[in-house]
Design an enzyme around this catalytic site. Structure first.
Site, PDB file in Angstrom:
ATOM      1  N   CYS A 160      -1.399  16.006  -7.047  1.00 45.92           N
ATOM      2  CA  CYS A 160      -2.020  15.823  -8.355  1.00 45.92           C
ATOM      3  C   CYS A 160      -1.359  14.612  -9.007  1.00 45.92           C
ATOM      4  O   CYS A 160      -0.495  13.979  -8.406  1.00 45.92           O
ATOM      5  CB  CYS A 160      -1.947  17.077  -9.223  1.00 45.92           C
ATOM      6  N   CYS A 176      -6.278  13.558  -8.393  1.00 44.56           N
ATOM      7  CA  CYS A 176      -5.569  12.283  -8.238  1.00 44.56           C
ATOM      8  C   CYS A 176      -6.539  11.147  -7.954  1.00 44.56           C
ATOM      9  O   CYS A 176      -6.152   9.988  -7.903  1.00 44.56           O
ATOM     10  CB  CYS A 176      -4.476  12.361  -7.175  1.00 44.56           C
ATOM     11  N   CYS A 227      -5.255   8.533  -3.596  1.00 42.48           N
ATOM     12  CA  CYS A 227      -4.755   9.220  -2.412  1.00 42.48           C
ATOM     13  C   CYS A 227      -5.119   8.411  -1.166  1.00 42.48           C
ATOM     14  O   CYS A 227      -6.285   8.119  -0.944  1.00 42.48           O
ATOM     15  CB  CYS A 227      -5.358  10.614  -2.307  1.00 42.48           C
TER      16      CYS A 227
END
Length: 141
Positions: free
Chosen positions: A14, A88, A92
């Site tokens: 996150c 996120c 990522c």
């Protein structure tokens, strides 16, 4: 998707690695024991874990007080079989062959303990389903 020869590994990601991903990692470690390797990280880690998340997990018998937010690295993603993102976004890193899941969860930052308990319980349900899926996948290898 077959799981790698070693034990399966899961990375929870996150933004701040201070609430959702820490609670998910705590539940997975607690519920799966040594069966699954557990990691968590954040794209912009906070300075410390959300105290409401620590308290909510303490109520479940899981101590997060010794955890600290960690920065997301490509190595952590590459070393994981499952990458569970929690808001996120596009930061990522993507590696072929990994199983990516995006869990839409409210951010516990700035919320009271009652709201965090609701998020915690949602995370626990999702982690239990993930464990069942991983056990099912690894039994077919």
């Amino acid at each position: 998707m077959p799981i790698m020869a070693d034990k399966p590994s899961v990375l929870f990601v996150c933004i701040h690695n201070a609430g959702r991903s820490q609670m998910a990692a705590g539940f997975l470690s607690h519920l799966a024991g040594d069966f699954i390797e557990v990691r968590s990280a954040g794209s912009a880690p906070a300075n410390s874990i959300n105290p409401a998340a620590v308290e909510a997990m303490r109520e479940e018998g899981i101590d997060l007080s010794n955890q600290s937010p960690k920065i997301l690295t490509p190595d952590a993603v590459q070393a994981s079989d499952f990458v569970i993102t929690m808001g996120c976004g596009d930061v990522c890193p993507f590696f072929p062959g990994k199983r990516y899941l995006d869990w839409q969860l409210d951010d516990p930052a700035g919320q009271g303990l009652d709201a965090v308990r609701f998020i915690r319980d949602d995370i626990r349900d999702r982690v239990e389903k993930l464990i069942a899926e991983i056990r099912s996948d690894s039994s077919t290898v």
